[in-house]
Structures are given as C-alpha cells and as structure tokens.
Design an enzyme around this catalytic site. Structure first.
Site, PDB file in Angstrom:
ATOM      1  N   GLY A  46       3.523  -1.454   8.318  1.00 32.31           N
ATOM      2  CA  GLY A  46       3.862  -0.036   8.391  1.00 32.31           C
ATOM      3  C   GLY A  46       2.896   0.699   9.297  1.00 32.31           C
ATOM      4  O   GLY A  46       1.733   0.304   9.422  1.00 32.31           O
ATOM      5  N   GLN A  51      -1.242   7.847  13.253  1.00 29.39           N
ATOM      6  CA  GLN A  51      -2.241   6.789  13.457  1.00 29.39           C
ATOM      7  C   GLN A  51      -2.396   6.422  14.930  1.00 29.39           C
ATOM      8  O   GLN A  51      -3.388   5.801  15.308  1.00 29.39           O
ATOM      9  CB  GLN A  51      -1.871   5.529  12.664  1.00 29.39           C
ATOM     10  CG  GLN A  51      -1.925   5.705  11.160  1.00 29.39           C
ATOM     11  CD  GLN A  51      -1.494   4.436  10.459  1.00 29.39           C
ATOM     12  OE1 GLN A  51      -0.323   4.249  10.182  1.00 29.39           O
ATOM     13  NE2 GLN A  51      -2.430   3.547  10.199  1.00 29.39           N
ATOM     14  N   CYS A  92      -4.596  -0.906   5.646  1.00 32.44           N
ATOM     15  CA  CYS A  92      -4.125   0.119   6.576  1.00 32.44           C
ATOM     16  C   CYS A  92      -4.659  -0.244   7.954  1.00 32.44           C
ATOM     17  O   CYS A  92      -5.823  -0.614   8.091  1.00 32.44           O
ATOM     18  CB  CYS A  92      -4.661   1.488   6.152  1.00 32.44           C
ATOM     19  SG  CYS A  92      -4.134   2.841   7.225  1.00 32.44           S
ATOM     20  N   LEU A  93      -3.813  -0.127   8.965  1.00 28.72           N
ATOM     21  CA  LEU A  93      -4.264  -0.446  10.319  1.00 28.72           C
ATOM     22  C   LEU A  93      -5.381   0.493  10.765  1.00 28.72           C
ATOM     23  O   LEU A  93      -6.140   0.149  11.662  1.00 28.72           O
ATOM     24  CB  LEU A  93      -3.083  -0.386  11.291  1.00 28.72           C
ATOM     25  CG  LEU A  93      -2.091  -1.544  11.105  1.00 28.72           C
ATOM     26  CD1 LEU A  93      -0.821  -1.308  11.895  1.00 28.72           C
ATOM     27  CD2 LEU A  93      -2.753  -2.853  11.519  1.00 28.72           C
ATOM     28  N   HIS A 134       2.865   4.881   1.222  1.00 28.35           N
ATOM     29  CA  HIS A 134       1.605   4.834   1.977  1.00 28.35           C
ATOM     30  C   HIS A 134       1.779   5.539   3.333  1.00 28.35           C
ATOM     31  O   HIS A 134       0.925   6.336   3.744  1.00 28.35           O
ATOM     32  CB  HIS A 134       1.199   3.363   2.151  1.00 28.35           C
ATOM     33  CG  HIS A 134       0.035   3.122   3.052  1.00 28.35           C
ATOM     34  ND1 HIS A 134      -1.126   2.522   2.616  1.00 28.35           N
ATOM     35  CD2 HIS A 134      -0.156   3.369   4.375  1.00 28.35           C
ATOM     36  CE1 HIS A 134      -1.969   2.441   3.625  1.00 28.35           C
ATOM     37  NE2 HIS A 134      -1.406   2.936   4.706  1.00 28.35           N
ATOM     38  N   GLU A 135       2.894   5.247   4.015  1.00 28.62           N
ATOM     39  CA  GLU A 135       3.113   5.826   5.353  1.00 28.62           C
ATOM     40  C   GLU A 135       3.391   7.329   5.269  1.00 28.62           C
ATOM     41  O   GLU A 135       2.922   8.095   6.118  1.00 28.62           O
ATOM     42  CB  GLU A 135       4.255   5.108   6.074  1.00 28.62           C
ATOM     43  CG  GLU A 135       4.037   3.620   6.317  1.00 28.62           C
ATOM     44  CD  GLU A 135       2.684   3.281   6.897  1.00 28.62           C
ATOM     45  OE1 GLU A 135       2.117   4.109   7.648  1.00 28.62           O
ATOM     46  OE2 GLU A 135       2.164   2.191   6.595  1.00 28.62           O
ATOM     47  N   HIS A 138       0.346   9.408   5.083  1.00 32.12           N
ATOM     48  CA  HIS A 138      -0.312   9.660   6.378  1.00 32.12           C
ATOM     49  C   HIS A 138       0.143  10.990   6.979  1.00 32.12           C
ATOM     50  O   HIS A 138      -0.632  11.668   7.658  1.00 32.12           O
ATOM     51  CB  HIS A 138       0.019   8.547   7.379  1.00 32.12           C
ATOM     52  CG  HIS A 138      -0.851   7.330   7.273  1.00 32.12           C
ATOM     53  ND1 HIS A 138      -2.210   7.363   7.517  1.00 32.12           N
ATOM     54  CD2 HIS A 138      -0.563   6.032   6.998  1.00 32.12           C
ATOM     55  CE1 HIS A 138      -2.711   6.133   7.387  1.00 32.12           C
ATOM     56  NE2 HIS A 138      -1.727   5.305   7.057  1.00 32.12           N
TER      57      HIS A 138
HETATM   58  C1  QAP Z   1       0.438  -0.210   4.697  1.00 35.73           C
HETATM   59  O1  QAP Z   1      -0.634  -1.476   6.363  1.00 35.73           O
HETATM   60  C2  QAP Z   1       0.464  -1.121   3.492  1.00 35.73           C
HETATM   61  O2  QAP Z   1      -7.051  -4.390   7.464  1.00 35.73           O
HETATM   62  C3  QAP Z   1       0.599  -0.892   6.021  1.00 35.73           C
HETATM   63  O3  QAP Z   1      -7.418  -6.055   9.535  1.00 35.73           O
HETATM   64  C4  QAP Z   1      -0.267  -2.303   3.471  1.00 35.73           C
HETATM   65  O4  QAP Z   1       0.272  -2.897   7.806  1.00 35.73           O
HETATM   66  C5  QAP Z   1       1.184  -0.767   2.398  1.00 35.73           C
HETATM   67  C6  QAP Z   1      -3.607  -4.629   8.643  1.00 35.73           C
HETATM   68  C7  QAP Z   1      -0.233  -3.115   2.353  1.00 35.73           C
HETATM   69  C8  QAP Z   1       1.216  -1.594   1.294  1.00 35.73           C
HETATM   70  C9  QAP Z   1       0.528  -2.782   1.253  1.00 35.73           C
HETATM   71  C10 QAP Z   1      -4.722  -4.265   7.898  1.00 35.73           C
HETATM   72  C11 QAP Z   1      -3.788  -5.484   9.711  1.00 35.73           C
HETATM   73  C12 QAP Z   1      -2.278  -4.106   8.345  1.00 35.73           C
HETATM   74  C13 QAP Z   1      -5.973  -4.754   8.200  1.00 35.73           C
HETATM   75  C14 QAP Z   1      -0.726  -2.510   7.243  1.00 35.73           C
HETATM   76  C15 QAP Z   1      -6.156  -5.613   9.279  1.00 35.73           C
HETATM   77  C16 QAP Z   1      -5.053  -5.980  10.038  1.00 35.73           C
HETATM   78  C17 QAP Z   1      -2.055  -3.073   7.488  1.00 35.73           C
HETATM   79 CO    CO Z   2      -1.982   3.257   6.723  1.00 36.86          CO
END
Ligand code: QAP
Ligand code: CO
Length: 170
Positions: A46, A51, A92-93, A134-135, A138
């Site tokens: 997401g 972001q 989270c990215l 989550h999104e 933001h």
């Molecule tokens: C939100 O987050 C989410 O730390 C989206 O080093 C995530 O895509 C909602 C990511 C999990 C619910 C559960 C994170 C990639 C990606 C990192 C993501 C990383 C590389 C996060």
């Molecule tokens: Co995020």
C-alpha cells in the site's frame, strides 16, 4: 512509468492533511501509475500519495499474492462494519525496517471514487481492510507509529534520523 522518492518518518510533510481530488485527468492517472510502480518495486502492499510528496486524497493497494490486483482509491471514506477488531504487524514504506502490531476494525466499508471519478463502494476484511485503513490514515497525516507507545515511537524516530544523517552525508 517512473518510481518516485518516498518521504521517510519523521518528515513533517507526512503530517499534512491531503486535499480532495477534484480533477480526474491524465496527470492524476500518471501519478496513480507511478505510485503503483513505486509500491511494487519496494515491494509494498500500500502507498498513499502524501508519501511521495503529492498531498492528494489518493491511495493504491494490492494485497494479492500475485501482485495483480491493484486497487486505486480516490477520495476514500471508511466506515467500520461491526465491532470485531483484528491485529496485524504493520510496516510502512515511510518507516523502513520497523514493524509493530496495530489493532483496527476487522471489516470496513469503503466509499471512494475510481481513477476516472466513478463512485466505488466495497466491503473488505482481512489484510485488505487493515491496509486500506493504514493508507487512509496517511491522508489525515497519521502514521501507524501513532498507535504504539511513545517510547517505541521515539526509538524508531531516533534510529531513522540517524540513518538519514548517514545517507545525507554519503
Ligand atoms: C501498509 O506498508 C501495511 O519496512 C503498507 O523495509 C503494511 O507496504 C498495512 C515495506 C503491513 C498492513 C500491514 C516496509 C517495505 C512495505 C518496510 C508496506 C520495508 C520495505 C510496507
Ligand atoms: Co504507510
């Protein structure tokens, strides 16, 4: 298509409130495509426009195994369905390398517009429900680290600030 640079916590630009999208044009489609490319490359499930420093009410998600079910939501609004809650380890990215458990409503109704401005109504559960919440957070300047203890949040902030100093001096 292009990959876009992602703002990282604690960048204050992540705390802005995103603006309602009123013009559904080629630029908006281009932004959504670039966001999907950026999310898939990460890889992530997401990404909100804020972001990538585009403060519009636009998010992209894809929780599918095959990474072939992109969902683009413009001006999304959520309402919880029922009282059930669920916990996921969220990342989270914009908070790279850190994951914490967050509890949220298990099912939500999404009312949004698609990339052409057509109304979109969906009821979702599981990881998709968590990811969309989550999104959408933001868009209000809210991050998953706001749900954890201030001790943990400050630890994450300090570590990321340190990493960013190292990167900036390289
Ligand atoms: C939100 O987050 C989410 O730390 C989206 O080093 C995530 O895509 C909602 C990511 C999990 C619910 C559960 C994170 C990639 C990606 C990192 C993501 C990383 C590389 C996060
Ligand atoms: Co995020």
């Amino acid at each position: 298509m292009a990959q876009l640079p992602i703002l990282e916590y604690p960048d204050p630009r992540l705390r802005r409130k995103a603006q309602t999208v009123e013009v559904f044009d080629a630029r908006l489609r281009r932004l959504a495509e670039d966001m999907l490319e950026t999310m898939y490359a990460a890889p992530g499930i997401g990404l909100a426009a804020i972001q990538v420093d585009a403060p519009w009410r636009l998010v992209v998600v894809d929780v599918s195994e095959e990474k072939n079910q992109p969902l683009v939501l413009v001006n999304p609004r959520l309402s919880p369905l029922g009282d059930e809650r669920s916990c996921y380890d969220e990342g989270c990215l914009s908070v790279p390398g850190f994951y914490e458990t967050v509890e949220r409503p298990a099912r939500v109704r999404i009312e949004a517009q698609d990339i052409e401005g057509r109304p979109l109504r969906l009821e979702v559960d599981g990881l998709l429900a968590t990811c969309v919440q989550h999104e959408v957070d933001h868009l209000e300047g809210k991050l998953f680290v706001d749900y954890i203890s201030s001790l943990k949040r400050e630890r994450i902030r300090k570590r990321l600030e340190k990493q960013q100093r190292v990167k900036d001096s390289a």
